[in-house]
Design a protein around this motif. Structure first.
Motif, PDB file in Angstrom:
ATOM      1  N   MET A  12       0.828  -1.196   0.000  1.00  0.00           N
ATOM      2  CA  MET A  12       0.000   0.000   0.000  1.00  0.00           C
ATOM      3  C   MET A  12       0.868   1.254   0.000  1.00  0.00           C
ATOM      4  O   MET A  12       0.615   2.223  -0.708  1.00  0.00           O
ATOM      5  CB  MET A  12      -0.907  -0.010   1.252  1.00  0.00           C
ATOM      6  N   LEU A  13       1.894   1.209   0.780  1.00  0.00           N
ATOM      7  CA  LEU A  13       2.816   2.314   0.868  1.00  0.00           C
ATOM      8  C   LEU A  13       3.517   2.530  -0.463  1.00  0.00           C
ATOM      9  O   LEU A  13       3.775   3.649  -0.895  1.00  0.00           O
ATOM     10  CB  LEU A  13       3.847   2.051   1.996  1.00  0.00           C
ATOM     11  N   GLY A  14       3.793   1.422  -1.153  1.00  0.00           N
ATOM     12  CA  GLY A  14       4.465   1.546  -2.458  1.00  0.00           C
ATOM     13  C   GLY A  14       3.588   2.267  -3.471  1.00  0.00           C
ATOM     14  O   GLY A  14       4.073   3.056  -4.292  1.00  0.00           O
ATOM     15  N   TRP A  15       2.302   1.949  -3.458  1.00  0.00           N
ATOM     16  CA  TRP A  15       1.385   2.631  -4.376  1.00  0.00           C
ATOM     17  C   TRP A  15       1.341   4.123  -4.076  1.00  0.00           C
ATOM     18  O   TRP A  15       1.309   4.946  -5.008  1.00  0.00           O
ATOM     19  CB  TRP A  15      -0.022   2.049  -4.238  1.00  0.00           C
ATOM     20  N   ILE A  16       1.344   4.435  -2.789  1.00  0.00           N
ATOM     21  CA  ILE A  16       1.301   5.851  -2.443  1.00  0.00           C
ATOM     22  C   ILE A  16       2.549   6.561  -2.950  1.00  0.00           C
ATOM     23  O   ILE A  16       2.495   7.648  -3.511  1.00  0.00           O
ATOM     24  CB  ILE A  16       1.149   6.012  -0.912  1.00  0.00           C
ATOM     25  N   VAL A  17       3.701   5.913  -2.730  1.00  0.00           N
ATOM     26  CA  VAL A  17       4.963   6.509  -3.204  1.00  0.00           C
ATOM     27  C   VAL A  17       4.955   6.659  -4.714  1.00  0.00           C
ATOM     28  O   VAL A  17       5.402   7.649  -5.279  1.00  0.00           O
ATOM     29  CB  VAL A  17       6.154   5.663  -2.729  1.00  0.00           C
ATOM     30  N   ALA A  18       4.412   5.636  -5.382  1.00  0.00           N
ATOM     31  CA  ALA A  18       4.362   5.692  -6.853  1.00  0.00           C
ATOM     32  C   ALA A  18       3.458   6.813  -7.320  1.00  0.00           C
ATOM     33  O   ALA A  18       3.786   7.545  -8.282  1.00  0.00           O
ATOM     34  CB  ALA A  18       3.870   4.349  -7.408  1.00  0.00           C
ATOM     35  N   LEU A  19       2.353   6.970  -6.665  1.00  0.00           N
ATOM     36  CA  LEU A  19       1.442   8.034  -7.048  1.00  0.00           C
ATOM     37  C   LEU A  19       2.073   9.401  -6.836  1.00  0.00           C
ATOM     38  O   LEU A  19       1.943  10.319  -7.653  1.00  0.00           O
ATOM     39  CB  LEU A  19       0.138   7.934  -6.246  1.00  0.00           C
ATOM     40  N   ILE A  20       2.774   9.502  -5.707  1.00  0.00           N
ATOM     41  CA  ILE A  20       3.440  10.780  -5.441  1.00  0.00           C
ATOM     42  C   ILE A  20       4.492  11.056  -6.508  1.00  0.00           C
ATOM     43  O   ILE A  20       4.647  12.173  -6.998  1.00  0.00           O
ATOM     44  CB  ILE A  20       4.056  10.766  -4.035  1.00  0.00           C
ATOM     45  N   ALA A  21       5.227  10.022  -6.880  1.00  0.00           N
ATOM     46  CA  ALA A  21       6.276  10.204  -7.896  1.00  0.00           C
ATOM     47  C   ALA A  21       5.674  10.593  -9.230  1.00  0.00           C
ATOM     48  O   ALA A  21       6.196  11.451  -9.943  1.00  0.00           O
ATOM     49  CB  ALA A  21       7.103   8.912  -8.034  1.00  0.00           C
ATOM     50  N   VAL A  22       4.556   9.960  -9.570  1.00  0.00           N
ATOM     51  CA  VAL A  22       3.889  10.304 -10.843  1.00  0.00           C
ATOM     52  C   VAL A  22       3.388  11.740 -10.795  1.00  0.00           C
ATOM     53  O   VAL A  22       3.523  12.499 -11.777  1.00  0.00           O
ATOM     54  CB  VAL A  22       2.732   9.339 -11.107  1.00  0.00           C
ATOM     55  N   ALA A  23       2.845  12.143  -9.652  1.00  0.00           N
ATOM     56  CA  ALA A  23       2.338  13.509  -9.532  1.00  0.00           C
ATOM     57  C   ALA A  23       3.459  14.519  -9.657  1.00  0.00           C
ATOM     58  O   ALA A  23       3.350  15.558 -10.327  1.00  0.00           O
ATOM     59  CB  ALA A  23       1.613  13.677  -8.193  1.00  0.00           C
ATOM     60  N   VAL A  24       4.592  14.162  -8.981  1.00  0.00           N
ATOM     61  CA  VAL A  24       5.745  15.072  -9.064  1.00  0.00           C
ATOM     62  C   VAL A  24       6.260  15.174 -10.492  1.00  0.00           C
ATOM     63  O   VAL A  24       6.574  16.244 -10.998  1.00  0.00           O
ATOM     64  CB  VAL A  24       6.852  14.605  -8.095  1.00  0.00           C
ATOM     65  N   ALA A  25       6.315  13.999 -11.167  1.00  0.00           N
ATOM     66  CA  ALA A  25       6.811  14.014 -12.545  1.00  0.00           C
ATOM     67  C   ALA A  25       5.869  14.780 -13.463  1.00  0.00           C
ATOM     68  O   ALA A  25       6.307  15.543 -14.357  1.00  0.00           O
ATOM     69  CB  ALA A  25       6.973  12.571 -13.043  1.00  0.00           C
TER      70      ALA A  25
END
Length: 466
Positions: free
Chosen positions: A1-14
């Motif tokens: 779950m934490l990984g998805w959150i990190v991935a979403l944050i990374a996508v948003a940042v990108a």
């Protein structure tokens, strides 16, 4: 779950970073386009400014001076805009208005200067004319006291100077300066002839149907001035060995006509058009437009035409040079009284088909020519037309001449004797009497007469204009 959150944050940042990069690039491109547009606009404005500067420079250096020159020389070109495409409509209109304003200012200033010059010349001419008239009277007295032919030469030069001064005064809107009574038309022609250098070359042919045809007083001296200018022009621009035929004739109920022909150099089209313009009697002729030295002859004739009602036409002559036709309307003509004696120097009328009369040597214009149509050379008029008086002129009954007695007719010699040679004293006395007739022709009651003898060909009489 934490990984998805990190991935979403990374996508948003990108995604945010990509959006900012795109916006930055877009702003940079827009700034570059705006800078390029500003640069193009600046270059266009600089080009328009440069073009307008060049137009203003041409306006000052070429267009306004050319427009001023064109006022005197109508064929002179006036340049327009150098680059009409680079000048907007408002600027082009203002530049054209500047040229017109400069033209108007030049015309007004020339008019003021010319009026001042006319006024000064008018006063000066009147004083000179008075002095020359006094000199003429003094010379006339000397001719009776001294038998010296040089006095005749001096008197003739005084007459030429007087004619020039009188013509200048007329050109400056002054009165001709002499008053006459009703004067014989042929005698006026002789008086004009006596005011011209080379007068001995002028051959007058009288084709009047009425021998005593005359001009009314107010038009006599103006006609003499105008004709003298035309004769001076004919003699000045033709070879000294050629004759200048002058024909005086009546038209069919429309006045009289004086033809002056010369075998001179003629005129080109521009000079002929200019001469016709001056002879038409324009309302105003600037002194500055008459050249240097000024050629005033046609301008003087034009002023007299406009003031007194003559008309004059110029065209090519059958003699090779030019022909001027001076028309005199019927209302300026009259008939001399029978008690007035005509000058013995006046040529008798040449009748076309009279008994023993010679055919005229000069071509005579048709009597029916209209004033606005140039007269063509034609043969002599029919006898019936030559003897009929003009319809609009008064006629007088001629007094019957006294016939000679039979004794005197039988004793009259049948052959013409050769003239005997005269002594210098007799010749001087004859010329003095002739000069007295010339002087009386310039006064009110007397008719004009022949001029004194001409000077030698080497003498400069200063009459090279018209």
């Amino acid at each position: 779950m934490l990984g998805w959150i990190v991935a979403l944050i990374a996508v948003a940042v990108a995604t945010s970073s990509a959006v900012r990069t795109y916006q930055a690039r877009r702003e940079a491109y827009g700034a570059s386009a705006r800078a390029e547009l500003h640069e193009r606009q600046a270059k266009a404005a600089e080009a328009r400014t440069l073009a307008l500067t060049e137009e203003i420079r041409q306006l000052a250096r070429r267009r306004i001076p050319a427009a001023a020159t064109a006022l005197s020389h109508r064929t002179a070109p006036v340049p327009g805009l150098r680059e009409a495409a680079g000048i907007d409509g408002e600027a082009a209109r203002l530049l054209s208005e500047a040229v017109q304003a400069a033209r108007t200012a030049v015309l007004e200033e020339r008019g003021r200067v010319d009026a001042a010059a006319r006024s000064a010349m008018r006063g000066t001419s009147a004083k000179i004319q008075s002095l020359l008239n006094q000199s003429q009277h003094l010379l006339h007295e000397l001719q009776h006291e001294y038998d010296d032919p040089r006095i005749l030469q001096l008197d003739f030069r005084n007459e030429l100077a007087l004619r020039r001064t009188q013509a200048t005064a007329v050109l400056c809107d002054a009165w001709p300066g002499l008053a006459r009574q009703n004067s014989s038309l042929v005698e006026i022609v002789l008086g004009a002839q006596s005011r011209v250098p080379g007068y001995e070359r002028i051959k007058v042919a009288n084709h009047l149907r009425q021998e005593r045809l005359a001009l009314v007083a107010r038009a006599a001296e103006p006609l003499a001035i105008a004709l003298a200018e035309l004769l001076a022009n004919a003699t000045a621009y033709s070879h000294p060995d050629t004759e200048v035929p002058v024909t005086v004739q009546q038209t069919a109920g429309r006045g009289a006509l004086i033809l002056v022909d010369d075998a001179g150099i003629g005129m080109d089209d521009d000079a002929l058009e200019r001469a016709r313009t001056l002879l038409s009697g324009p309302s105003e002729v600037l002194l500055t437009e008459l050249g240097d030295p000024p050629q005033t002859g046609f301008a003087v004739v034009g002023r007299l035409i406009a003031r007194y009602g003559f008309s004059c036409h110029i065209e090519s002559s059958p003699y090779g040079g030019m022909r001027t036709m001076l028309r005199i309307p019927a209302h300026l003509l009259t008939v001399m009284d029978d008690d007035r004696t005509l000058s013995v120097l006046a040529p008798k009328p040449v009748h076309a088909r009279g008994t023993g009369a010679a055919e005229p040597a000069e071509p005579v214009a048709p009597a029916s020519a209209e004033p606005d149509e140039p007269a063509e050379p034609a043969g002599p008029a029919p006898a019936a037309e030559a003897e009929a008086p003009p319809a609009e002129l008064p006629t007088r009954r001629r007094r019957a001449r006294r016939t000679d007695s039979p004794e005197s007719s039988t004793t009259r010699p049948q052959t013409v004797e050769e003239p005997t040679l005269r002594t210098p004293e007799q010749a001087g006395a004859a010329w003095a009497a002739l000069q007295e007739g010339t002087l009386s022709g310039r006064k009110a009651p007397g008719p004009p007469a022949q001029a004194p003898p001409a000077a030698s060909p080497s003498d400069d009489l200063g009459d090279d204009e018209t």
